[in-house]
Structures are given as C-alpha cells and as structure tokens.
Design a protein around this motif. Sequence first.
Motif, PDB file in Angstrom:
ATOM      1  N   GLY A 232       0.798  -1.219   0.000  1.00  0.00           N
ATOM      2  CA  GLY A 232       0.000   0.000   0.000  1.00  0.00           C
ATOM      3  C   GLY A 232       0.828   1.266   0.000  1.00  0.00           C
ATOM      4  N   GLN A 233       2.032   1.198   0.565  1.00  0.00           N
ATOM      5  CA  GLN A 233       2.894   2.386   0.616  1.00  0.00           C
ATOM      6  C   GLN A 233       3.485   2.742  -0.750  1.00  0.00           C
ATOM      7  OE1 GLN A 233       2.688   3.921   3.666  1.00  0.00           O
ATOM      8  NE2 GLN A 233       1.335   2.143   3.866  1.00  0.00           N
ATOM      9  N   THR A 235       1.681   2.651  -3.668  1.00  0.00           N
ATOM     10  CA  THR A 235       0.636   2.927  -4.645  1.00  0.00           C
ATOM     11  C   THR A 235      -0.341   3.934  -4.057  1.00  0.00           C
ATOM     12  OG1 THR A 235      -1.007   1.877  -6.095  1.00  0.00           O
ATOM     13  CG2 THR A 235      -0.835   1.024  -3.853  1.00  0.00           C
ATOM     14  N   SER A 236      -1.451   4.133  -4.736  1.00  0.00           N
ATOM     15  CA  SER A 236      -2.487   5.052  -4.266  1.00  0.00           C
ATOM     16  C   SER A 236      -3.839   4.374  -4.449  1.00  0.00           C
ATOM     17  CB  SER A 236      -2.421   6.376  -5.044  1.00  0.00           C
ATOM     18  OG  SER A 236      -2.580   6.131  -6.438  1.00  0.00           O
ATOM     19  N   TYR A 240      -3.822   1.870  -1.105  1.00  0.00           N
ATOM     20  CA  TYR A 240      -3.190   2.752  -0.119  1.00  0.00           C
ATOM     21  C   TYR A 240      -4.141   3.023   1.046  1.00  0.00           C
ATOM     22  CZ  TYR A 240      -1.093   6.910   1.949  1.00  0.00           C
ATOM     23  OH  TYR A 240      -0.550   7.809   2.834  1.00  0.00           O
ATOM     24  N   ASP A 241      -5.425   3.260   0.731  1.00  0.00           N
ATOM     25  CA  ASP A 241      -6.394   3.595   1.776  1.00  0.00           C
ATOM     26  C   ASP A 241      -6.629   2.442   2.746  1.00  0.00           C
ATOM     27  OD1 ASP A 241      -6.692   6.098   0.635  1.00  0.00           O
ATOM     28  OD2 ASP A 241      -8.438   5.512  -0.573  1.00  0.00           O
ATOM     29  N   ALA A 243      -4.378   0.016   3.383  1.00  0.00           N
ATOM     30  CA  ALA A 243      -3.123  -0.582   3.841  1.00  0.00           C
ATOM     31  C   ALA A 243      -3.083  -0.701   5.357  1.00  0.00           C
ATOM     32  CB  ALA A 243      -1.934   0.235   3.331  1.00  0.00           C
TER      33      ALA A 243
END
Length: 335
Positions: A232-233, A235-236, A240-241, A243
């Motif tokens: 997740g760190q 990407t977006s 990411y949300d 993660a």
Amino acid sequence: MQTLLKVPFLTLEGPEFTPQWFAITMGTGILALLISQFTFAAAHFIALSLWVLNFGLFLTFCVVGALKYRSRAARADLLHHPTQPFFLGTLPMGLCTLINGLLHFIGPSSLPWAIGLWILDVLLSVGCLMLLPVLRKGRTLTPLWLLPLVPCGVAAVGATQLMNLLPDTHTDIFLYSGCALWGLSVPAALVVIGQLIGQFRKKGLPSHQEVFGLFLPIGPLATGALGWFNLGQHTSGILYDTALPVANLLWGAAAIWVCFALMRLQKAFQQPLAFHLGWWGLTFPVGAFALTTLTLAGHTHLPVLQQVGALMVVLIGMLWMLVGGKTLKLWQVLP
C-alpha cells in the motif's frame, strides 16, 4: 570421515536430513533482519554475522538435500512421507530472508543478484503452492498445511523490499507481482486457519509434543499484514487507503494467536517435552509478528508498539539461542 566428525545428515547417525532443516535458516534469517532494525553499536555486526551464518547454513542444506534426493526413489519417499513434504515450503522462505538481508546489508549494488534470486524464490513458492492439492490427499488437516501457502506471502514482502531500492518507473511489475502473490497466499491461509479452529473445537488442541505447530498460523497473519501494508505504501487509491486498516486487522489476529499459543506452550512445558526440529517453528512466525509490529510502530509512532516489538525481538533472540543450542547437540563430534 566418521572418525573425525559425525554429522547427522551425512553419516545417518541421529536424525537424517529432511527439508525441515531449512526451518533453521528461516529462524536465523528473521532474527538477523530484526536485529538490523536497531541502531545500537553492536546491532549491525550481530545482524550481519547472523546473516552470513544463515547464508552458509542455506548453502550447506541445499547441497546435502540435492545429494540425498538426487534419485527418483528418494524423492518419491519424501512425497509419500506423512509430514516432511510440507516442509518444502521452508526452502523458499529461508531464501527470502537471504534476499532481504542482501538488500539491507549490501544495498543497491546487490539488486541484480537480489532480483534473480527473488524470481527463483517466486518459482519455488508457486511450486510449493501447487503441490498442496497433491499433499492433502489422504492426510489429516494439521497446521503443517500452512507451510506450502506462506512462501508466496513472504515473497510478496520481498517484492516490496526490492521496490524500496528501485526507481519508481521500474516498480510496477513488482507491485503487481506482489499483489498477486499476496492473493495466492493469504486468503487460502485464512481458510485453512478457519478450518483448523473448527477442528480444534471438535477434536481438541494438539498434544503437548505437537504444541509448536500452534505457532504456524501466526506466520501468514503477520506476513499478510506486513505485505499488504508495504504494498500500500507504493501505490495510491484503495490499496493505499486500506493498507493500515487491513494490516491492523491481520496484526490484531496474529497478536491474539501469539497469546493463545504462548499460553498453550507454557502449559505444555509442565510435562516432559522432547526436543525435535519442530521447535524451530517458534522462531520465524513470532519473528514475522515482531517485524510487522516494528514496521507499524515506525508508521504510527506509537511507543507501545515500539516497546512490544523490541520485547519480542529479545524473546526471539532467547528462543534462537535455546533452540540453536539444542540443535547443536544433534551434531556429535568424536575425539
């Protein structure tokens, strides 16, 4: 040779070599990576020494295993053994600790070697996963069923470590591969863990001699949390949300299982407990939980997580010395 050194898996005096010996490289490798997280003066030297030791052990076990299982009959005997084929999953997991150590201790200059070894690790991990439908036939469900599933999740974590050293323009293939590997590992492992819980409710917990298997479910929960958070760190959007929430959920489940397994272990030690290589099952799963805890602590800046992680590292170091000392007694040196 036997007049100088009696090595169990070479002279067949004592326990014969099996894939289970690779669990030693998993425990040693995760301890090296954990100690490398700290900044006190001796940490780097201790961690590097453990990584070099682990590298030597891994190569030794690969050579001995290749010699032992070079014949078709020997490989057939291994696949028909009731438990040992599941431990084939320890080989790619041990290799992944070496790859992560290569990146940490040597840095970007090791990337070509690390990428090549990671591709090999992925192939081995997927091979172990594909072997599970064959292994499950005629065998009772045990925590060992998780061993062929976890390597893909560990390889997903390895992909994120490679991404940390690569330019952003070259990370997409590792991001997609990491997500695919995570998807192949964690959901299936959660299904098996659910089945194990149902079996424990019906038939009771494993005997005190098999208590170390209770620590195996911690591995996929902890590596699943670490893998999803690290992916997740890089990407977006939804990945990411989610993660941190998904990582927290899996970490919480792992924490509950750690407490449950430790309580069962304390009860098991009230009776005579013979040493076997299954004791190494304590080190890697708990080590993966500690590494996930320290990673989340670095992101959330919660002192309690940092303290829990540090305490777990001390515990794993003590476990490694205890189990390592007992393992050394399997090697009989003659005058």
